[in-house]
Motif scaffolding. Sequence first.
Motif, PDB file in Angstrom:
ATOM      1  N   ARG A 340     -10.138  50.381  41.072  1.00  0.00           N
ATOM      2  CA  ARG A 340      -9.142  51.443  41.212  1.00  0.00           C
ATOM      3  C   ARG A 340      -7.891  50.879  41.884  1.00  0.00           C
ATOM      4  O   ARG A 340      -7.976  50.065  42.804  1.00  0.00           O
ATOM      5  N   GLN A 341      -6.750  51.311  41.404  1.00  0.00           N
ATOM      6  CA  GLN A 341      -5.511  50.840  42.017  1.00  0.00           C
ATOM      7  C   GLN A 341      -5.439  51.254  43.493  1.00  0.00           C
ATOM      8  O   GLN A 341      -5.740  52.396  43.836  1.00  0.00           O
ATOM      9  N   ASN A 342      -5.033  50.319  44.340  1.00  0.00           N
ATOM     10  CA  ASN A 342      -4.834  50.605  45.758  1.00  0.00           C
ATOM     11  C   ASN A 342      -3.679  49.746  46.257  1.00  0.00           C
ATOM     12  O   ASN A 342      -3.858  48.588  46.623  1.00  0.00           O
ATOM     13  N   ALA A 367      -4.933  56.992  41.332  1.00  0.00           N
ATOM     14  CA  ALA A 367      -4.546  55.795  42.078  1.00  0.00           C
ATOM     15  C   ALA A 367      -4.495  56.096  43.573  1.00  0.00           C
ATOM     16  O   ALA A 367      -4.145  57.191  43.992  1.00  0.00           O
ATOM     17  N   ASP A 368      -4.848  55.100  44.370  1.00  0.00           N
ATOM     18  CA  ASP A 368      -4.724  55.185  45.823  1.00  0.00           C
ATOM     19  C   ASP A 368      -3.477  54.419  46.252  1.00  0.00           C
ATOM     20  O   ASP A 368      -3.175  53.359  45.697  1.00  0.00           O
ATOM     21  N   PHE A 369      -2.777  54.927  47.278  1.00  0.00           N
ATOM     22  CA  PHE A 369      -1.545  54.262  47.692  1.00  0.00           C
ATOM     23  C   PHE A 369      -1.187  54.673  49.105  1.00  0.00           C
ATOM     24  O   PHE A 369      -1.473  55.799  49.533  1.00  0.00           O
ATOM     25  N   SER A 370      -0.544  53.753  49.833  1.00  0.00           N
ATOM     26  CA  SER A 370       0.000  54.046  51.154  1.00  0.00           C
ATOM     27  C   SER A 370       1.490  53.734  51.149  1.00  0.00           C
ATOM     28  O   SER A 370       1.897  52.669  50.671  1.00  0.00           O
ATOM     29  N   PHE A 371       2.282  54.653  51.684  1.00  0.00           N
ATOM     30  CA  PHE A 371       3.731  54.494  51.784  1.00  0.00           C
ATOM     31  C   PHE A 371       4.111  54.602  53.256  1.00  0.00           C
ATOM     32  O   PHE A 371       3.916  55.658  53.879  1.00  0.00           O
ATOM     33  N   VAL A 372       4.654  53.531  53.830  1.00  0.00           N
ATOM     34  CA  VAL A 372       5.039  53.574  55.234  1.00  0.00           C
ATOM     35  C   VAL A 372       6.448  53.010  55.400  1.00  0.00           C
ATOM     36  O   VAL A 372       6.864  52.111  54.682  1.00  0.00           O
TER      37      VAL A 372
END
Length: 528
Positions: A340-342, A367-372
């Motif tokens: 899975r996309q991360n 999709a998994d994602f982090s935006f910082v």
Amino acid sequence: MADFKRISLILMTSVAGATLAACDGASSVASPGEGVIVVPGPGTGTPTPTPSTPTPGTPAASCPSGFTDAGVVGSFRGCRIPSLIVGSLTLAKLPGVAYEMNGRVDVGRDRGGAGTLNESSNLTIQPGVIVYANTTNSDNDFLVVNRGSTINADGTATQPIIFTAQQNLTGGVTDESQGLWGGIIIAGRAPISNCNLAGVTGGAANCENVVEGTGNALYGGATPGDNSGVMRYVQVRYSGTVISPNNELQGITTGGVGSGTRIEYIQIHNSSDDGIEIFGGTHNGRYWVITGADDDSIDSDVGWKGFIQFAIAIQKPSNTTSDNYVMEIDSNNSEDATPRQNGRIANFTFVHTSTGTNAGLRLRGGADFSFVNGIIVSGRPCLNIVAGTADKSTIRAADAALDEQGPPVFRSNYFACTGTLSAETAVNGFTVTNAEQEAVVDAGTNNVKNGTAANALTSGYLPGTGAAAVTAYNAALLNPSGSSFLVSTSYIGAVSGPTDTWYQGWTCNSNRANFGAAGSACTTVPVT
């Protein structure tokens, strides 16, 4: 957006791909009428330089050995690159010389997902070299670095490597030029999720697919640390050829590229499709500048697991293209395919200009994602989180059995958009509501949801007073054990302020963005 169910395209091109694989020489893939190109073999090394030195700003008298003289192009002697590079080839920085791509150029032959086929090859490009596409021919001009081979395009801050179109050398481009040639494709052997054969497990050595727009360049494998080389201090201008509807080449396309590859200090300017599209793999990126993309500035798909830090993306002015996001994250209609996309992105400045798209940033497909530490400016809502399953895959809770990390993460972001924070899209009868999208943002920390464009940025990409007041998140906390790629900063956005100049000198200027006097206009090329 890429569509990997283009069965008709693959069927039409499979015969051509088999023919190319059966050939053993550059003449098999040379352009019509070009004749046989002599390809330097293993150990050839750097070609012999041209003996005489021309007056600065004038063409060289001849080409170095191993290259075909393509005549005078602007202030340069055009020296044609072989269409198949086997062994090692160096494009040396020589006065009055620019190197020509005439149609498709392959670095090596595909070595397969396990890396056991054919032989490894390498293309080295010295700092300051200009590579241009011969746009007077009828072929699509693009560069493919095949699986198991490498590119070493390592420029410097004062001598970036420039990939562009022939018109850029002859004064035939403007700030609105785009789509004049194909682009750069790097194919690797890192895991992907979109296997083209039924019954194959995602991330396996035989899980592979064809790079969009090429017909036969394969990517994917089971080597997360695969190394496809270095691209550093590189400009890619006026790329993005449309092969057929929904079948395009980007500025840079990576497919299954591994974490051993370095993609840093990259500018992609005026691509008629995406700036960079990432199909799976594990490579990272830092110090990216994408200006004037006609489609998505950054597009990631099919199981990519990686990091991006310090990215400026400014779309072209008055963009009316639909389905055009400053960043799009997807799984190509396979919401539970694994890996899975991360992705994790930190310190980004996104300026979304399209009036024909429902939001600035789209996240969908489970999709998994982090935006910082980001700044997002748009004349539309900021977010469009989409899911097409009953459990709303893109925002559901973590589940190790599904390689699911949980809902998207937003920390220390300044949203300066128009109307509501988000926009809704129904897929298969399911909608991630605006309330659910806002709850995802609220679950993070230090996010400003109602910022203004005036307080977000100054001078086009420097942080404004509103963004500068946001407490930054320690991006290094997102690094998994054993990794130190993401670093901590005291600011949000790609640039801390006017004294932070990592983007200057090696980039070019246009009406999309002016990065200062240290850079030249994108419509010109250096002649010394």
